[in-house]
Design a protein around this motif. Sequence first.
Motif, PDB file in Angstrom:
ATOM      1  N   PHE A  78       0.735   5.745  -0.384  1.00  0.00           N
ATOM      2  CA  PHE A  78      -0.150   6.825   0.034  1.00  0.00           C
ATOM      3  C   PHE A  78       0.130   8.092  -0.774  1.00  0.00           C
ATOM      4  O   PHE A  78       0.714   9.051  -0.270  1.00  0.00           O
ATOM      5  CB  PHE A  78       0.026   7.091   1.530  1.00  0.00           C
ATOM      6  CG  PHE A  78      -0.250   5.879   2.384  1.00  0.00           C
ATOM      7  CD1 PHE A  78      -1.523   5.602   2.835  1.00  0.00           C
ATOM      8  CD2 PHE A  78       0.777   4.988   2.708  1.00  0.00           C
ATOM      9  CE1 PHE A  78      -1.787   4.479   3.597  1.00  0.00           C
ATOM     10  CE2 PHE A  78       0.525   3.863   3.479  1.00  0.00           C
ATOM     11  CZ  PHE A  78      -0.761   3.607   3.925  1.00  0.00           C
TER      12      PHE A  78
ATOM     13  N   LYS B 144      -3.083   1.782  -4.326  1.00  0.00           N
ATOM     14  CA  LYS B 144      -3.465   3.109  -3.830  1.00  0.00           C
ATOM     15  C   LYS B 144      -4.880   3.037  -3.242  1.00  0.00           C
ATOM     16  O   LYS B 144      -5.863   3.443  -3.879  1.00  0.00           O
ATOM     17  CB  LYS B 144      -3.385   4.128  -4.953  1.00  0.00           C
ATOM     18  CG  LYS B 144      -2.024   4.169  -5.637  1.00  0.00           C
ATOM     19  CD  LYS B 144      -2.029   5.051  -6.872  1.00  0.00           C
ATOM     20  CE  LYS B 144      -0.709   4.971  -7.613  1.00  0.00           C
ATOM     21  NZ  LYS B 144      -0.713   5.783  -8.860  1.00  0.00           N
ATOM     22  N   LYS B 145      -4.969   2.531  -2.023  1.00  0.00           N
ATOM     23  CA  LYS B 145      -6.286   2.342  -1.410  1.00  0.00           C
ATOM     24  C   LYS B 145      -6.999   3.658  -1.120  1.00  0.00           C
ATOM     25  O   LYS B 145      -8.230   3.689  -0.994  1.00  0.00           O
ATOM     26  CB  LYS B 145      -6.146   1.539  -0.112  1.00  0.00           C
ATOM     27  CG  LYS B 145      -5.715   0.092  -0.315  1.00  0.00           C
ATOM     28  CD  LYS B 145      -5.663  -0.645   1.010  1.00  0.00           C
ATOM     29  CE  LYS B 145      -5.222  -2.091   0.829  1.00  0.00           C
ATOM     30  NZ  LYS B 145      -5.150  -2.815   2.131  1.00  0.00           N
ATOM     31  N   ASN B 146      -6.255   4.741  -1.002  1.00  0.00           N
ATOM     32  CA  ASN B 146      -6.881   6.029  -0.707  1.00  0.00           C
ATOM     33  C   ASN B 146      -7.341   6.761  -1.968  1.00  0.00           C
ATOM     34  O   ASN B 146      -7.768   7.914  -1.910  1.00  0.00           O
ATOM     35  CB  ASN B 146      -5.935   6.926   0.087  1.00  0.00           C
ATOM     36  CG  ASN B 146      -4.679   7.300  -0.691  1.00  0.00           C
ATOM     37  OD1 ASN B 146      -4.300   6.633  -1.659  1.00  0.00           O
ATOM     38  ND2 ASN B 146      -4.006   8.373  -0.261  1.00  0.00           N
TER      39      ASN B 146
ATOM     40  N   LYS C 238     -11.811  14.455  -3.310  1.00  0.00           N
ATOM     41  CA  LYS C 238     -11.165  15.726  -2.969  1.00  0.00           C
ATOM     42  C   LYS C 238     -10.872  16.532  -4.226  1.00  0.00           C
ATOM     43  O   LYS C 238     -11.050  17.765  -4.253  1.00  0.00           O
ATOM     44  CB  LYS C 238      -9.873  15.442  -2.194  1.00  0.00           C
ATOM     45  CG  LYS C 238      -9.126  16.674  -1.731  1.00  0.00           C
ATOM     46  CD  LYS C 238      -7.871  16.281  -0.958  1.00  0.00           C
ATOM     47  CE  LYS C 238      -7.094  17.512  -0.502  1.00  0.00           C
ATOM     48  NZ  LYS C 238      -5.843  17.121   0.236  1.00  0.00           N
TER      49      LYS C 238
ATOM     50  N   GLU D 133       0.840  -1.188   0.000  1.00  0.00           N
ATOM     51  CA  GLU D 133       0.000   0.000   0.000  1.00  0.00           C
ATOM     52  C   GLU D 133       0.879   1.242   0.000  1.00  0.00           C
ATOM     53  O   GLU D 133       1.836   1.347   0.761  1.00  0.00           O
ATOM     54  CB  GLU D 133      -0.929   0.024   1.214  1.00  0.00           C
ATOM     55  CG  GLU D 133      -1.884   1.216   1.198  1.00  0.00           C
ATOM     56  CD  GLU D 133      -2.888   1.201   2.340  1.00  0.00           C
ATOM     57  OE1 GLU D 133      -3.743   2.108   2.382  1.00  0.00           O
ATOM     58  OE2 GLU D 133      -2.808   0.285   3.187  1.00  0.00           O
TER      59      GLU D 133
ATOM     60  N   GLU E 173     -10.930   8.503  -2.008  1.00  0.00           N
ATOM     61  CA  GLU E 173     -10.979   9.725  -1.209  1.00  0.00           C
ATOM     62  C   GLU E 173     -10.257  10.867  -1.924  1.00  0.00           C
ATOM     63  O   GLU E 173     -10.720  12.021  -1.919  1.00  0.00           O
ATOM     64  CB  GLU E 173     -10.349   9.490   0.159  1.00  0.00           C
ATOM     65  CG  GLU E 173     -11.129   8.578   1.080  1.00  0.00           C
ATOM     66  CD  GLU E 173     -10.962   7.098   0.745  1.00  0.00           C
ATOM     67  OE1 GLU E 173     -10.056   6.768  -0.065  1.00  0.00           O
ATOM     68  OE2 GLU E 173     -11.723   6.273   1.273  1.00  0.00           O
ATOM     69  N   LEU E 174      -9.126  10.548  -2.575  1.00  0.00           N
ATOM     70  CA  LEU E 174      -8.385  11.569  -3.313  1.00  0.00           C
ATOM     71  C   LEU E 174      -9.179  12.071  -4.515  1.00  0.00           C
ATOM     72  O   LEU E 174      -9.137  13.270  -4.849  1.00  0.00           O
ATOM     73  CB  LEU E 174      -7.045  11.001  -3.780  1.00  0.00           C
ATOM     74  CG  LEU E 174      -6.036  10.676  -2.682  1.00  0.00           C
ATOM     75  CD1 LEU E 174      -4.822   9.961  -3.290  1.00  0.00           C
ATOM     76  CD2 LEU E 174      -5.590  11.931  -1.949  1.00  0.00           C
TER      77      LEU E 174
ATOM     78  N   LYS F 236      -0.489  11.674  -2.688  1.00  0.00           N
ATOM     79  CA  LYS F 236      -1.221  12.875  -2.274  1.00  0.00           C
ATOM     80  C   LYS F 236      -2.283  13.278  -3.297  1.00  0.00           C
ATOM     81  O   LYS F 236      -3.145  14.107  -3.010  1.00  0.00           O
ATOM     82  CB  LYS F 236      -0.238  14.023  -2.052  1.00  0.00           C
ATOM     83  CG  LYS F 236       0.719  13.783  -0.892  1.00  0.00           C
ATOM     84  CD  LYS F 236       1.652  14.968  -0.694  1.00  0.00           C
ATOM     85  CE  LYS F 236       2.583  14.721   0.490  1.00  0.00           C
ATOM     86  NZ  LYS F 236       3.525  15.860   0.700  1.00  0.00           N
TER      87      LYS F 236
ATOM     88  N   ILE G 273     -10.540  -1.201  -5.994  1.00  0.00           N
ATOM     89  CA  ILE G 273     -10.346   0.246  -6.002  1.00  0.00           C
ATOM     90  C   ILE G 273     -10.985   0.869  -7.244  1.00  0.00           C
ATOM     91  O   ILE G 273     -11.601   1.941  -7.173  1.00  0.00           O
ATOM     92  CB  ILE G 273      -8.849   0.595  -5.927  1.00  0.00           C
ATOM     93  CG1 ILE G 273      -8.234  -0.011  -4.672  1.00  0.00           C
ATOM     94  CG2 ILE G 273      -8.642   2.105  -5.938  1.00  0.00           C
ATOM     95  CD1 ILE G 273      -6.714   0.126  -4.605  1.00  0.00           C
TER      96      ILE G 273
END
Length: 347
Positions: free
Chosen positions: A43, A99-101, A108, A41, A104-105, A45, A138
């Motif tokens: 992270f 890229k599990k996030n 945003k 994983e 959310e990115l 930006k 994902i």
Amino acid sequence: MQNENIIKGQGAQRNVINRFDRFTFEPEDEDFELIKTSFTEVFPKSIVNQVKSADLPMQYSMNPYQGCEHGCSYCFARPTHEYWGYSAGIDFERKIMVKKNAPELLEKFFRKKGYQPEPILLSGNTDCYQPAERQFEITRQLLQVCLDYRHPVNVLTKNALVLRDLDILKPMAEQNLVSVSLSIPTINEELRRKMEPRTSSSHNKLKAVEVLSQSGIPTHVMVAPIIPGLNSNEPLAILKAIADAGAQSFGYTLVRLNDSVEPVFVKWIEDAFPNRAQKVLNLIRSMRGGKLGEKKYFDRQKGEGNIAEMIHNTFKIGKKKFFEGKEFPKLSTDGFTGTREQQLRLF
């Protein structure tokens, strides 16, 4: 005749030197078979990338995975693995960053003040429906975010796993928010197993084109890459097959082997097709000014010489014969509001 020592189900047969490293480690030959796929994983930006290439039609792309398990030796994305400290060879296929996030990115990004929506290409570097997607989902979550915000997205994949997400793709298509492009460089299944060993079968890809089209989802096919001496005899057969399956348009590219893609491909073709490897490599050079790669915008798409011209003319004939009068719809940005719509969550 194929080399008996070739690693089956693998595009890269070795790791190649990372251009950013002073030192490199190469396992013993027998160790390559024992390397298992690992997932790490990361992270980031941001998840949406601005595409600055002058000869590409999209403005944005996003990639939920770095590295790809599909095993295509010619993949242009291989050198990007070197920025992470890995090799463009076996590491690219066996060390996958997740890229599990990403969902959310993406949300945003959509909420940025003053953002003007443009269709985003889902993939563009590595495949968003590679085998890892079965586990991590994902891509499915990214599609759901796009549906919730009524934001258009173009999906590009080599994998029929895309059909898993018809429950999201159908309502997106009803609002003119999605298209899907399947990569089908060959419909010769024996060749497909060597060229792209862990993608969906040729039959399953064509079936996916049919199901997507029948579901009202605009469907495009990338016949890519064309490798002279391997699949350059197939364009008309492929175009007929995808037209019969319901595809509305197609594109194609000529193979180019830039940077660390070159040694991966050369090793692969020498092992997989030893009797015609040099012929294929020489044919590629004939399209690339004596080289195997090309980086110049627009030139990298066209190639040069008699072989390239023959390929271009074949696709012109195929377009006239199988796709005349067909138009691919332009996705809509009209419904985007920058806020999440209140819809039933599908994941």
